[in-house]
Design an enzyme around this catalytic site. Structure first.
Site, PDB file in Angstrom:
ATOM      1  N   LYS A 175      42.556  44.007  32.267  1.00  0.00           N
ATOM      2  CA  LYS A 175      42.532  43.306  33.564  1.00  0.00           C
ATOM      3  C   LYS A 175      41.308  43.756  34.327  1.00  0.00           C
ATOM      4  O   LYS A 175      41.218  44.876  34.801  1.00  0.00           O
ATOM      5  CB  LYS A 175      43.807  43.577  34.375  1.00  0.00           C
ATOM      6  CG  LYS A 175      43.985  42.545  35.437  1.00  0.00           C
ATOM      7  CD  LYS A 175      44.274  43.019  36.845  1.00  0.00           C
ATOM      8  CE  LYS A 175      43.465  44.028  37.538  1.00  0.00           C
ATOM      9  NZ  LYS A 175      42.346  43.508  38.349  1.00  0.00           N
ATOM     10  N   GLU A 178      38.463  41.906  40.130  1.00  0.00           N
ATOM     11  CA  GLU A 178      38.201  40.545  40.621  1.00  0.00           C
ATOM     12  C   GLU A 178      36.857  40.456  41.346  1.00  0.00           C
ATOM     13  O   GLU A 178      36.403  39.381  41.702  1.00  0.00           O
ATOM     14  CB  GLU A 178      39.362  40.070  41.517  1.00  0.00           C
ATOM     15  CG  GLU A 178      39.646  40.879  42.764  1.00  0.00           C
ATOM     16  CD  GLU A 178      40.517  42.118  42.543  1.00  0.00           C
ATOM     17  OE1 GLU A 178      40.387  42.776  41.479  1.00  0.00           O
ATOM     18  OE2 GLU A 178      41.291  42.467  43.460  1.00  0.00           O
ATOM     19  N   CYS A 283      32.136  57.379  40.947  1.00  0.00           N
ATOM     20  CA  CYS A 283      33.223  58.347  41.127  1.00  0.00           C
ATOM     21  C   CYS A 283      32.710  59.769  40.912  1.00  0.00           C
ATOM     22  O   CYS A 283      33.376  60.724  41.263  1.00  0.00           O
ATOM     23  CB  CYS A 283      34.354  58.062  40.167  1.00  0.00           C
ATOM     24  SG  CYS A 283      33.800  58.189  38.474  1.00  0.00           S
ATOM     25  N   GLU A 383      37.083  59.994  50.671  1.00  0.00           N
ATOM     26  CA  GLU A 383      36.058  59.412  49.792  1.00  0.00           C
ATOM     27  C   GLU A 383      35.446  58.214  50.543  1.00  0.00           C
ATOM     28  O   GLU A 383      36.140  57.233  50.829  1.00  0.00           O
ATOM     29  CB  GLU A 383      36.702  58.932  48.485  1.00  0.00           C
ATOM     30  CG  GLU A 383      35.685  58.359  47.515  1.00  0.00           C
ATOM     31  CD  GLU A 383      36.322  57.779  46.250  1.00  0.00           C
ATOM     32  OE1 GLU A 383      37.308  57.033  46.360  1.00  0.00           O
ATOM     33  OE2 GLU A 383      35.809  58.067  45.154  1.00  0.00           O
TER      34      GLU A 383
HETATM   35  P1  NAD Z   1      40.698  49.827  43.543  1.00  0.00           P
HETATM   36  O1  NAD Z   1      41.736  50.866  43.454  1.00  0.00           O
HETATM   37  O2  NAD Z   1      40.616  49.011  44.778  1.00  0.00           O
HETATM   38  O3  NAD Z   1      40.869  48.773  42.334  1.00  0.00           O
HETATM   39  C1  NAD Z   1      40.989  49.206  41.011  1.00  0.00           C
HETATM   40  C2  NAD Z   1      41.808  48.187  40.232  1.00  0.00           C
HETATM   41  O4  NAD Z   1      43.129  48.125  40.777  1.00  0.00           O
HETATM   42  C3  NAD Z   1      41.240  46.772  40.293  1.00  0.00           C
HETATM   43  O5  NAD Z   1      41.369  46.183  39.020  1.00  0.00           O
HETATM   44  C4  NAD Z   1      42.116  46.082  41.317  1.00  0.00           C
HETATM   45  O6  NAD Z   1      42.267  44.697  41.051  1.00  0.00           O
HETATM   46  C5  NAD Z   1      43.453  46.792  41.174  1.00  0.00           C
HETATM   47  N1  NAD Z   1      44.210  46.858  42.435  1.00  0.00           N
HETATM   48  C6  NAD Z   1      43.691  46.948  43.688  1.00  0.00           C
HETATM   49  N2  NAD Z   1      44.685  47.018  44.604  1.00  0.00           N
HETATM   50  C7  NAD Z   1      45.848  46.990  43.903  1.00  0.00           C
HETATM   51  C8  NAD Z   1      47.221  47.051  44.283  1.00  0.00           C
HETATM   52  N3  NAD Z   1      47.584  47.146  45.555  1.00  0.00           N
HETATM   53  N4  NAD Z   1      48.152  47.003  43.324  1.00  0.00           N
HETATM   54  C9  NAD Z   1      47.795  46.909  42.019  1.00  0.00           C
HETATM   55  N5  NAD Z   1      46.513  46.836  41.599  1.00  0.00           N
HETATM   56  C10 NAD Z   1      45.543  46.893  42.517  1.00  0.00           C
HETATM   57  O7  NAD Z   1      39.301  50.539  43.227  1.00  0.00           O
HETATM   58  P2  NAD Z   1      37.828  49.927  43.346  1.00  0.00           P
HETATM   59  O8  NAD Z   1      37.485  49.791  44.790  1.00  0.00           O
HETATM   60  O9  NAD Z   1      37.688  48.768  42.465  1.00  0.00           O
HETATM   61  O10 NAD Z   1      36.966  51.119  42.703  1.00  0.00           O
HETATM   62  C11 NAD Z   1      36.518  52.231  43.421  1.00  0.00           C
HETATM   63  C12 NAD Z   1      37.428  53.423  43.225  1.00  0.00           C
HETATM   64  O11 NAD Z   1      37.523  53.733  41.835  1.00  0.00           O
HETATM   65  C13 NAD Z   1      36.899  54.689  43.881  1.00  0.00           C
HETATM   66  O12 NAD Z   1      37.979  55.347  44.494  1.00  0.00           O
HETATM   67  C14 NAD Z   1      36.352  55.502  42.721  1.00  0.00           C
HETATM   68  O13 NAD Z   1      36.331  56.890  42.929  1.00  0.00           O
HETATM   69  C15 NAD Z   1      37.321  55.141  41.656  1.00  0.00           C
HETATM   70  N6  NAD Z   1      36.776  55.400  40.333  1.00  0.00           N
HETATM   71  C16 NAD Z   1      37.241  56.486  39.666  1.00  0.00           C
HETATM   72  C17 NAD Z   1      36.724  56.802  38.430  1.00  0.00           C
HETATM   73  C18 NAD Z   1      37.224  57.993  37.685  1.00  0.00           C
HETATM   74  O14 NAD Z   1      36.963  58.070  36.491  1.00  0.00           O
HETATM   75  N7  NAD Z   1      37.929  58.916  38.296  1.00  0.00           N
HETATM   76  C19 NAD Z   1      35.726  56.000  37.852  1.00  0.00           C
HETATM   77  C20 NAD Z   1      35.279  54.888  38.566  1.00  0.00           C
HETATM   78  C21 NAD Z   1      35.817  54.596  39.815  1.00  0.00           C
END
Ligand code: NAD
Length: 500
Positions: A175, A178, A283, A383
């Site tokens: 998935k 978006e 991240c 963050e």
């Molecule tokens: P996000 O949590 O908003 O989204 C991540 C995924 O979850 C997406 O596919 C999104 O569609 C889905 N999602 C969002 N809200 C949701 C909900 N309420 N219920 C279910 N699914 C949901 O993260 P983002 O803004 O896309 O990415 C940035 C974040 O990712 C930062 O916090 C970053 O630190 C983290 N990140 C962590 C790593 C790691 O390896 N630790 C690597 C890359 C990014």
């Protein structure tokens, strides 16, 4: 400008989604929608899972060598299409082309690691654990595995997941975010071109509706998530409640300690790249510098400030650009409000890049640098995920170590020093999952594993390397005896290898 319309890939076919929501995908450098997709509904997601479940029996019987052959083909295709993939990333994410090429390269490393999947799946065998009895392990695939991925690495993070899972003999539902779906969809097409049978990798674009179907669907055996901590915690708890294997890699606040003996020029270059590269949307970005001693802090601020002020900010395809926009208007506004909060809390805004956001339709923000940040301020605790760097001043190494270890996140950290004893003490004692010594972004290469500690990772497995192989396989231990063994009659006691 004509809008590009995307579709999901289920069973090798291009499918229109049936979710009630259409997603707008922006080019963040111009602030305009360039692409749209109708999201995957719960029933589209269930269909992708059903296909993956149906194909599992067949795919799991394909020998690891044949699966590896597909990875060899995939490697060639990714190399051939690197520029195209990088452009898809940069157009939707905003990062520079050079950075996007680097990201594709890190994903490619995972493919290369999986070309020798035979080697990683080989097992232990012990002959004669008792007379005429042998014991050995099998690492077998789980079934349907799934991946839910963030916006900030549209190629590398999905490849951490589906490449390893599929090489291990699982089928997969990916998935995508978006906000940045084009590269992941193209990578799926290339996987088919490499020889992957239809239905082994199914790629959809959706939001919570699709995620909730993944978390509750009876056929899903494992969920890999990378994203923010609140969403990751929800996914971990919901996935576990439905008896799935879950790994959720989450948010971060990565500290870099600079000791008084550190090489100033090396530290300065490292901080600039690690804090402002990819507009701070990594991240593993460094968002806090812990300067040991006032003199260290003063010297760093003197060397960092002019470079931050002169960062070349622009669209990914502008010549010489060093930093692109952030992902969205909301993200830009959130970062600006953190800068505001930092000033109000009493931190000193040494470099203020906020005015950059006023001069463009794109979601730009200039590099910001705060001094005199304290551990109770929101710019320190949260963050921010943007080009905002905090300097915290401490007097001793012990204070620095405690600060890093006490933070709720524990993804990455680094120490810059010339002293081996200090570096060794730091690597053994700091409460963080990935540690660099004079290396600012210690992202492990594919043969090692990536994963943080504390609220940066829920679950016990990191990605790729042996951790990844273990996550996507289950261990079976066989104890076997052939009829030619000695006949001893029925045994009513619990036997051991010491019995004859
Ligand atoms: P996000 O949590 O908003 O989204 C991540 C995924 O979850 C997406 O596919 C999104 O569609 C889905 N999602 C969002 N809200 C949701 C909900 N309420 N219920 C279910 N699914 C949901 O993260 P983002 O803004 O896309 O990415 C940035 C974040 O990712 C930062 O916090 C970053 O630190 C983290 N990140 C962590 C790593 C790691 O390896 N630790 C690597 C890359 C990014």
């Amino acid at each position: 400008m004509s809008i590009n319309h995307l579709r999901h890939i289920i069973n090798g076919e291009s499918i229109k989604g049936t979710c009630e929501r259409d997603f707008d995908i922006y080019n963040p450098a111009i602030g305009e929608v360039t692409t749209k997709i109708t999201g995957a509904s719960a029933s589209d997601t269930a269909k992708a899972i059903a296909v993956a479940n149906e194909k599992f029996g067949e795919w799991s019987k394909v020998t690891p060598s044949k699966r590896a052959q597909i990875m060899f083909n995939y490697r060639e295709l990714i190399i051939k299409h690197t520029d195209e993939l990088a452009e898809l990333i940069s157009k939707e994410h905003g990062k520079t082309l050079a950075d996007a090429v680097g990201e594709v390269g890190r994903g490619l490393e995972v493919v290369e690691y999986c070309t020798s999947i035979n080697n990683h799946l080989k097992s232990d065998f012990t002959a004669d654990v008792s007379t005429g009895i042998d014991s050995y392990n099998l690492r077998q695939p789980l079934g349907v595995c799934t991946g839910i991925v963030p916006f900030n690495f549209p190629a590398m993070v999905p490849m951490w997941m589906y490449v390893v899972a599929i090489a291990c003999g699982n089928t997969f539902v990916l998935k995508l975010s978006e906000k940045v779906p084009s590269c992941g969809l193209r990578l799926t097409e290339l996987m088919h071109e490499a020889g992957l049978p239809n239905g082994v990798l199914n790629t959809i674009v959706g939001d919570k509706e699709a995620v909730d179907e993944i978390l509750s669907n009876e056929h899903v055996k494992a969920v890999s998530f990378v994203g923010s901590t609140p969403v990751g915690e929800y996914i971990y708890q919901e996935g576990c409640r439905h008896n799935k294997r879950v790994q959720a890699l989450c948010g971060a606040k990565n500290h870099m300690i600079v000791m008084p003996d550190a090489d100033l020029e090396q530290s300065t270059d490292a901080i600039i790249g690690a804090a402002y590269g990819s507009a701070g949307e990594r991240c593993m970005a460094i968002s806090v510098v812990v300067a040991v001693g006032d003199e260290t802090a003063d010297r760093l601020i003197e060397s960092l400030s002019p470079i931050i002020k002169s960062l070349k900010i622009g669209a990914y395809n502008e010549a010489g650009v060093e930093m692109g926009p952030v992902i969205s208007k909301e993200s830009q506004q959130k970062i600006l409000s953190y800068v505001d909060a930092g000033v109000k809390a009493g931190a000193k805004l040494v470099v203020d890049g906020t005015s950059v956001s006023e001069n463009s339709e794109g979601f730009f923000i200039g590099g910001c640098l705060f001094d005199n940040v304290t551990s109770d301020m929101s710019i320190y605790t949260d963050e921010i995920f943007g080009p905002v760097l905090c300097i915290v001043r401490v007097s001793t190494y012990d204070e620095a170590l405690t600060l890093v270890s006490d933070h709720e996140y524990g993804n990455g950290t680094a120490i810059f020093t010339r002293d081996g004893d200090t570096a060794r003490h730091f690597t053994s004692h700091v409460q963080v999952g990935m540690v660099g010594v004079n290396v600012p972004i210690p992202v492990p290469v594919a043969m090692h594993s990536f994963g943080g500690w504390k609220r940066s990772l829920f679950g016990s497995s990191g990605t790729h390397g042996m951790e990844g192989i273990r996550f996507y396989t289950q261990l079976k231990t066989v104890t076997s005896r052939w009829p030619s063994g000695i006949r001893k009659g029925a045994e009513f006691h619990f036997s051991s290898g010491k019995d004859v």
